[in-house]
Design an enzyme around this catalytic site. Structure first.
Site, PDB file in Angstrom:
ATOM      1  N   GLY A  20     -40.738 -10.262  18.429  1.00 61.20           N
ATOM      2  CA  GLY A  20     -41.729 -11.316  18.260  1.00 61.20           C
ATOM      3  C   GLY A  20     -42.971 -10.917  17.483  1.00 61.20           C
ATOM      4  O   GLY A  20     -44.036 -11.517  17.670  1.00 61.20           O
ATOM      5  N   ARG A  73     -21.434 -24.140  20.812  1.00 60.71           N
ATOM      6  CA  ARG A  73     -22.668 -23.940  20.045  1.00 60.71           C
ATOM      7  C   ARG A  73     -23.505 -25.213  20.028  1.00 60.71           C
ATOM      8  O   ARG A  73     -24.737 -25.188  20.160  1.00 60.71           O
ATOM      9  CB  ARG A  73     -22.275 -23.544  18.622  1.00 60.71           C
ATOM     10  N   MET A  98     -31.769 -14.941  16.438  1.00 58.78           N
ATOM     11  CA  MET A  98     -30.491 -14.377  15.981  1.00 58.78           C
ATOM     12  C   MET A  98     -29.297 -15.281  16.304  1.00 58.78           C
ATOM     13  O   MET A  98     -28.202 -14.784  16.569  1.00 58.78           O
ATOM     14  CB  MET A  98     -30.289 -12.988  16.609  1.00 58.78           C
ATOM     15  N   LEU A 101     -27.605 -21.877  13.806  1.00 54.16           N
ATOM     16  CA  LEU A 101     -27.743 -23.249  14.329  1.00 54.16           C
ATOM     17  C   LEU A 101     -26.712 -24.167  13.665  1.00 54.16           C
ATOM     18  O   LEU A 101     -26.361 -23.984  12.491  1.00 54.16           O
ATOM     19  CB  LEU A 101     -29.164 -23.749  14.057  1.00 54.16           C
ATOM     20  N   HIS A 117     -36.853 -14.214   6.404  1.00 55.19           N
ATOM     21  CA  HIS A 117     -35.723 -13.302   6.197  1.00 55.19           C
ATOM     22  C   HIS A 117     -36.235 -12.042   5.500  1.00 55.19           C
ATOM     23  O   HIS A 117     -36.995 -12.140   4.530  1.00 55.19           O
ATOM     24  CB  HIS A 117     -34.662 -14.001   5.332  1.00 55.19           C
ATOM     25  N   GLU A 151     -26.305 -23.745   5.352  1.00 55.54           N
ATOM     26  CA  GLU A 151     -25.790 -22.432   4.956  1.00 55.54           C
ATOM     27  C   GLU A 151     -26.807 -21.380   5.381  1.00 55.54           C
ATOM     28  O   GLU A 151     -27.990 -21.497   5.067  1.00 55.54           O
ATOM     29  CB  GLU A 151     -25.591 -22.328   3.434  1.00 55.54           C
ATOM     30  N   ASP A 153     -29.262 -18.365   5.720  1.00 51.44           N
ATOM     31  CA  ASP A 153     -30.123 -17.612   4.802  1.00 51.44           C
ATOM     32  C   ASP A 153     -30.134 -18.167   3.383  1.00 51.44           C
ATOM     33  O   ASP A 153     -30.134 -17.429   2.387  1.00 51.44           O
ATOM     34  CB  ASP A 153     -29.742 -16.114   4.782  1.00 51.44           C
ATOM     35  N   GLN A 181     -45.346  -7.229   5.403  1.00 56.94           N
ATOM     36  CA  GLN A 181     -45.532  -8.372   4.491  1.00 56.94           C
ATOM     37  C   GLN A 181     -45.098  -9.679   5.142  1.00 56.94           C
ATOM     38  O   GLN A 181     -45.679 -10.735   4.882  1.00 56.94           O
ATOM     39  CB  GLN A 181     -44.753  -8.141   3.188  1.00 56.94           C
TER      40      GLN A 181
HETATM   41  C1  GRF Z   1     -37.816  -9.813  11.062  1.00 59.74           C
HETATM   42  O1  GRF Z   1     -37.568  -8.803  10.117  1.00 59.74           O
HETATM   43  C2  GRF Z   1     -37.295 -11.134  10.568  1.00 59.74           C
HETATM   44  O2  GRF Z   1     -37.428 -11.301   9.200  1.00 59.74           O
HETATM   45  C3  GRF Z   1     -35.839 -11.042  10.938  1.00 59.74           C
HETATM   46  O3  GRF Z   1     -35.840 -10.416  12.209  1.00 59.74           O
HETATM   47  C4  GRF Z   1     -37.008  -9.608  12.339  1.00 59.74           C
HETATM   48  C5  GRF Z   1     -37.720 -10.087  13.565  1.00 59.74           C
HETATM   49  O4  GRF Z   1     -38.838  -9.339  13.876  1.00 59.74           O
HETATM   50  N1  GRF Z   1     -35.215 -12.329  10.879  1.00 59.74           N
HETATM   51  P1  GRF Z   1     -39.859  -9.866  14.996  1.00 59.74           P
HETATM   52  O5  GRF Z   1     -39.039 -10.255  16.224  1.00 59.74           O
HETATM   53  O6  GRF Z   1     -40.626 -11.011  14.437  1.00 59.74           O
HETATM   54  O7  GRF Z   1     -40.724  -8.655  15.282  1.00 59.74           O
END
Ligand code: GRF
Length: 225
Positions: A20, A73, A98, A101, A117, A151, A153, A181
Site C-alpha cells: 500500500g 470471479r 493483484m 477484474l 503499473h 485487456e 495492463d 516515481q
Molecule cells: C507497485 O509497483 C504497483 O505499480 C504494482 O504493484 C506495486 C504495489 O506497491 N501494481 P504498493 O502496494 O503500492 O506498495
C-alpha cells in the site's frame, strides 16, 4: 464576474492487495490538498495487506473481500462493486491490486477506474516486469498510470515517469527506483482527474490546461560522442 462553482471533494476508493505505498501516496496527496478529494474506502482482497494498517491510521474505512471465498470471479467483482456503490465512490484506483477484474466490472467503471503499473506500457505488461525489463536490456523503464480497460495492463495512458535501468540493477533495485516515481505520478493523475482536467479523446488521454508541455529528452547510458 461569474464565480466558478466549488466542486465537493472527489470520493475516491482504492483497491489494494499488499504494502500500500501507492495508497499512502494518495492519502498524503489528499491530506496535503494536492488532490481535491477524499479516500472514502480502501478494499483489500487480502486480510494481511499492510495497506489496511496505513488506511486505519488515517481513519479511512476498510473492507476485506477475500477472493478465495467466491467460486466465480464475477461474484467477487459484484461484491466489490456493491461496496464501492455503498461508499459512493466516484473514482476507483487500483494500487497494487493483484486481481484481474471482469470486463463487466471494468466496463461499468469505464473512465473512472485507474491503475498504476511499474513499467512503461505498452512495454512489459503482466508480472515480474522489472526482471523482464532487465532481461530485455532496455535502458529506461518507469511507471504508467492508465485508465483500465478489459485487456490487462492496457488502456489510455494518463502519465508516465521514466527511470534509467542501470548496469548493475537487480529487479529489486529497479523496482525501488520505479516505486519512488509511482508515488509522484499517481497523486498527480488523481489530482488531474479530480480537477476535471482529463479528457478521453479517441482512446487517448488529453490533459487540459498545461502541466504537459515540459518536454524532456533522456539518454542512457551517456557514451562518448
Ligand atoms: C507497485 O509497483 C504497483 O505499480 C504494482 O504493484 C506495486 C504495489 O506497491 N501494481 P504498493 O502496494 O503500492 O506498495
Amino acid at each position: 464576474m461569474p464565480v466558478a462553482p466549488l466542486r465537493p471533494p472527489l470520493r475516491i476508493a482504492v483497491l489494494i492487495s499488499g504494502g500500500g505505498s501507492n495508497l499512502q501516496a494518495l492519502m498524503d496527496g489528499c491530506a496535503t490538498g494536492l488532490i481535491p478529494g477524499q479516500i472514502v474506502l480502501v478494499i483489500s482482497n487480502r486480510s494481511d495487506a499492510f495497506g489496511l494498517e496505513r488506511a486505519k491510521k488515517y481513519q479511512i474505512p476498510t473492507r476485506v473481500i477475500d477472493h478465495r471465498l467466491f467460486s466465480l470471479r464475477a461474484s467477487f467483482d459484484q461484491m466489490v462493486a456493491r461496496a464501492l456503490e455503498e461508499a459512493g465512490a466516484e473514482l476507483v484506483c487500483l494500487a497494487g491490486f493483484m486481481r484481474v477484474l471482469t470486463s463487466d466490472f471494468v466496463q461499468y467503471y469505464a473512465g473512472r477506474l485507474l491503475n498504476i503499473h511499474p513499467a512503461l506500457l505498452p512495454a512489459f505488461p503482466g508480472i515480474h516486469v522489472q526482471r523482464q525489463a532487465i532481461e530485455a536490456g532496455v535502458r529506461f523503464s518507469g511507471a504508467t498510470v492508465h485508465f483500465v480497460v478489459p485487456e490487462v495492463d492496457s488502456g489510455p495512458i494518463v502519465i508516465q515517469a521514466v527511470v534509467p535501468v542501470l548496469a548493475d540493477d537487480t529487479p529489486d533495485t529497479l523496482a525501488a527506483r520505479i516505486l519512488r516515481q509511482e508515488h509522484r505520478i499517481y497523486p498527480l493523475a488523481v489530482r488531474w482527474f479530480a480537477q476535471g482536467r482529463l479528457r478521453l479523446e479517441e482512446g487517448r488521454v488529453r490533459v487540459m490546461d498545461g502541466e504537459e508541455d515540459d518536454l524532456g529528452v533522456l539518454v542512457n547510458p551517456m557514451g562518448e560522442a
